[in-house]
Structure formats: C-alpha cells, structure tokens
Design an enzyme around this catalytic site. Sequence first.
Site, PDB file in Angstrom:
ATOM      1  CE  LYS A  14       3.097  27.541   9.269  1.00  0.00           C
ATOM      2  NZ  LYS A  14       3.254  28.882   8.662  1.00  0.00           N
ATOM      3  NE  ARG A  89      -2.548  28.221   7.134  1.00  0.00           N
ATOM      4  CZ  ARG A  89      -1.427  27.577   6.823  1.00  0.00           C
ATOM      5  NH1 ARG A  89      -1.255  26.320   7.171  1.00  0.00           N
ATOM      6  NH2 ARG A  89      -0.462  28.201   6.171  1.00  0.00           N
ATOM      7  NE  ARG A 128       8.219  28.417   0.247  1.00  0.00           N
ATOM      8  CZ  ARG A 128       7.499  28.074   1.310  1.00  0.00           C
ATOM      9  NH1 ARG A 128       7.922  27.113   2.109  1.00  0.00           N
ATOM     10  NH2 ARG A 128       6.380  28.701   1.594  1.00  0.00           N
ATOM     11  NE  ARG A 134       4.212  26.971  -1.493  1.00  0.00           N
ATOM     12  CZ  ARG A 134       4.102  26.892  -0.179  1.00  0.00           C
ATOM     13  NH1 ARG A 134       4.894  26.104   0.498  1.00  0.00           N
ATOM     14  NH2 ARG A 134       3.213  27.606   0.463  1.00  0.00           N
ATOM     15  NE  ARG A 146       1.020  32.012   1.366  1.00  0.00           N
ATOM     16  CZ  ARG A 146       2.261  31.715   0.972  1.00  0.00           C
ATOM     17  NH1 ARG A 146       2.753  32.234  -0.145  1.00  0.00           N
ATOM     18  NH2 ARG A 146       2.998  30.894   1.684  1.00  0.00           N
TER      19      ARG A 146
HETATM   20  P1  B4P Z   1       8.596  28.051   5.870  1.00  0.00           P
HETATM   21  O1  B4P Z   1       8.389  29.216   6.751  1.00  0.00           O
HETATM   22  O2  B4P Z   1       9.160  26.815   6.446  1.00  0.00           O
HETATM   23  O3  B4P Z   1       7.221  27.874   5.161  1.00  0.00           O
HETATM   24  P2  B4P Z   1       5.835  27.625   5.892  1.00  0.00           P
HETATM   25  O4  B4P Z   1       5.678  28.406   7.138  1.00  0.00           O
HETATM   26  O5  B4P Z   1       5.725  26.147   6.028  1.00  0.00           O
HETATM   27  O6  B4P Z   1       4.911  28.244   4.779  1.00  0.00           O
HETATM   28  P3  B4P Z   1       3.341  28.398   4.588  1.00  0.00           P
HETATM   29  O7  B4P Z   1       2.662  28.724   5.862  1.00  0.00           O
HETATM   30  O8  B4P Z   1       3.190  29.371   3.489  1.00  0.00           O
HETATM   31  O9  B4P Z   1       2.879  27.035   3.975  1.00  0.00           O
HETATM   32  P4  B4P Z   1       1.729  25.975   4.145  1.00  0.00           P
HETATM   33  O10 B4P Z   1       2.215  24.883   3.275  1.00  0.00           O
HETATM   34  O11 B4P Z   1       1.429  25.640   5.563  1.00  0.00           O
HETATM   35  O12 B4P Z   1       9.587  28.460   4.716  1.00  0.00           O
HETATM   36  C1  B4P Z   1       9.496  29.638   3.942  1.00  0.00           C
HETATM   37  C2  B4P Z   1      10.843  29.954   3.311  1.00  0.00           C
HETATM   38  O13 B4P Z   1      11.681  30.546   4.286  1.00  0.00           O
HETATM   39  C3  B4P Z   1      11.616  28.749   2.771  1.00  0.00           C
HETATM   40  O14 B4P Z   1      12.175  29.076   1.532  1.00  0.00           O
HETATM   41  C4  B4P Z   1      12.702  28.507   3.805  1.00  0.00           C
HETATM   42  O15 B4P Z   1      13.865  27.939   3.255  1.00  0.00           O
HETATM   43  C5  B4P Z   1      12.951  29.895   4.318  1.00  0.00           C
HETATM   44  N1  B4P Z   1      13.411  29.927   5.708  1.00  0.00           N
HETATM   45  C6  B4P Z   1      12.911  29.216   6.743  1.00  0.00           C
HETATM   46  N2  B4P Z   1      13.573  29.526   7.888  1.00  0.00           N
HETATM   47  C7  B4P Z   1      14.507  30.475   7.550  1.00  0.00           C
HETATM   48  C8  B4P Z   1      15.495  31.190   8.290  1.00  0.00           C
HETATM   49  N3  B4P Z   1      15.675  31.023   9.606  1.00  0.00           N
HETATM   50  N4  B4P Z   1      16.259  32.100   7.633  1.00  0.00           N
HETATM   51  C9  B4P Z   1      16.102  32.284   6.296  1.00  0.00           C
HETATM   52  N5  B4P Z   1      15.199  31.625   5.536  1.00  0.00           N
HETATM   53  C10 B4P Z   1      14.397  30.723   6.158  1.00  0.00           C
HETATM   54  O16 B4P Z   1       0.381  26.641   3.559  1.00  0.00           O
HETATM   55  C11 B4P Z   1       0.163  26.911   2.187  1.00  0.00           C
HETATM   56  C12 B4P Z   1      -1.337  27.095   1.890  1.00  0.00           C
HETATM   57  O17 B4P Z   1      -2.064  25.853   2.125  1.00  0.00           O
HETATM   58  C13 B4P Z   1      -2.112  28.104   2.740  1.00  0.00           C
HETATM   59  O18 B4P Z   1      -1.973  29.432   2.259  1.00  0.00           O
HETATM   60  C14 B4P Z   1      -3.578  27.562   2.609  1.00  0.00           C
HETATM   61  O19 B4P Z   1      -4.161  27.938   1.375  1.00  0.00           O
HETATM   62  C15 B4P Z   1      -3.405  26.065   2.606  1.00  0.00           C
HETATM   63  N6  B4P Z   1      -3.524  25.435   3.939  1.00  0.00           N
HETATM   64  C16 B4P Z   1      -2.544  24.738   4.592  1.00  0.00           C
HETATM   65  N7  B4P Z   1      -2.981  24.300   5.796  1.00  0.00           N
HETATM   66  C17 B4P Z   1      -4.270  24.728   5.918  1.00  0.00           C
HETATM   67  C18 B4P Z   1      -5.255  24.628   6.954  1.00  0.00           C
HETATM   68  N8  B4P Z   1      -4.983  23.981   8.117  1.00  0.00           N
HETATM   69  N9  B4P Z   1      -6.474  25.199   6.757  1.00  0.00           N
HETATM   70  C19 B4P Z   1      -6.772  25.821   5.609  1.00  0.00           C
HETATM   71  N10 B4P Z   1      -5.882  25.992   4.601  1.00  0.00           N
HETATM   72  C20 B4P Z   1      -4.638  25.446   4.740  1.00  0.00           C
END
Ligand code: B4P
Length: 190
Positions: A14, A89, A128, A134, A146
């Site tokens: 995402k 979420r 990551r 992180r 998660r």
């Molecule tokens: P991404 O996949 O981009 O990470 P994300 O979905 O944004 O992560 P996440 O859901 O954990 O984070 P968020 O900050 O929203 O990347 C992951 C890795 O994969 C990276 O290293 C990337 O380089 C790699 N990658 C991506 N695409 C790839 C591909 N095609 N091939 C290979 N590698 C690839 O949430 C974090 C925390 O914040 C939650 O657990 C919660 O505690 C809180 N939170 C956030 N929003 C909230 C909400 N609305 N309500 C309540 N809590 C919330």
Amino acid sequence: MLNFLIFGPPGSGKGTQSVHLAEKFNLLHLSTGDMLRAEIISGSELGKRVKGLMEKGELVPDSVVIEMIAHKIDSEKMKSGFLYDGFPRTVEQAVALEEMLGRRGMKISAMLALDVDHDELVRRLMGRGAVSGRPDDQDIKVIENRIEVYRSKTEPLADHFRKRGIYRPVNGMGSVEDIFERLCMVVETN
Ligand code: B4P
C-alpha cells in the site's frame, strides 16, 4: 474530487504503491500509519498513547485516526483528490469516512485492493524490518498478529465496499512496476 482507498494486508504494498499513484494522478497521499509514526517521533501526547499499541501490532482507537483524517481533508485544496493509505481499517472508520465525504459533497471513487500471499507478506515485512528499524516489522509474532488483526477487523471492509459496487481487486504479487501498471489501469478506467 477523486477519493481512492488503497487496501490490503500489512506488507501488501500500500505505502509503496501510494507514493507512485499520488504522483501520477496528482493526489494527496494520506497514510494514517505515517501520521501516527510522526506523532511518536515528535513525542506528542498522542504519540505516547499510540506507541505501545503499534509496537504490538494492534490498531489504535478509531476516534484518533478519524480525527486526523478529517483535519487533512479540510486542509487540502490544490490536488485532484485524495489517496487514503491504511484508512479505513475498521467498519466504523469506513462509515465515518463516508459521512465525512458526504457532508462535503464527495464520495469514495473506488477501493483498490491488493491481494498478496501470506508468506510473501511475512517475507516483505521482515525484509523491511532488517533495514528500517521499525519495531513492528522486526518480530515474527508481531507481524503474525498484524495479519490476524487485518483478517478479523479490516478484511470485512472488502464486503462493505463490494456491496457499494466500488471494490476493485488487483493482483499484488510481482514487481513493484508490474503492480503499479495494474493499479493505473484500474484508476484510469474507473
Ligand atoms: P508496504 O506493503 O508498502 O507497507 P504497508 O502496507 O504500507 O504496511 P503496513 O500496513 O504495515 O503499515 P501502516 O503504516 O499502514 O511495504 C512493505 C514492504 O514490502 C516494504 O519494505 C516494501 O519495500 C516491500 N514491497 C512492497 N511492494 C513490494 C513488491 N512488489 N515486491 C517486493 N517487495 C515489496 O500501519 C502500521 C500500524 O499503524 C498498524 O499496525 C496500526 O497499529 C497503525 N494504524 C495505521 N492506520 C491505522 C488505522 N486506520 N486505524 C488503526 N490503526 C492504524
């Protein structure tokens, strides 16, 4: 105004894809995860309240993220619209967003839902964690929690938006470039 949601389990890409989509379609990228991490780094009262929850891989309270998003929607006038990353979420967050947009004469354009295998999610997040520091990406138990929280509290949103006729599944396996192309096709034909 466009209002796209990017949806999928932790590690589904995402955040990665949002950066490219926001640039290409002139959207404001709103990542609740990034906003919450910024609160923690700044040492604010809010940051202190959410730190422990995030480190365990739990969701922070709905009221916190809903208020953060409401402020952002009202502050932006220069873009073609918004890209919500990691929000909503929960069903409560989804309903709050629909109401917020409705009051401003807007609606959700589509939910772009990335589909990625469980083992690939774990591989990406551990990868990551090894470089980013992180805390929620460094412990396999937190990562599994998660994914479990996502399955129980967030995945039901897919049905919510399917019923609205705006759910758009996208294969999230493969290279970042290939997945970006698939997402662009969906946005352009929306
Ligand atoms: P991404 O996949 O981009 O990470 P994300 O979905 O944004 O992560 P996440 O859901 O954990 O984070 P968020 O900050 O929203 O990347 C992951 C890795 O994969 C990276 O290293 C990337 O380089 C790699 N990658 C991506 N695409 C790839 C591909 N095609 N091939 C290979 N590698 C690839 O949430 C974090 C925390 O914040 C939650 O657990 C919660 O505690 C809180 N939170 C956030 N929003 C909230 C909400 N609305 N309500 C309540 N809590 C919330």
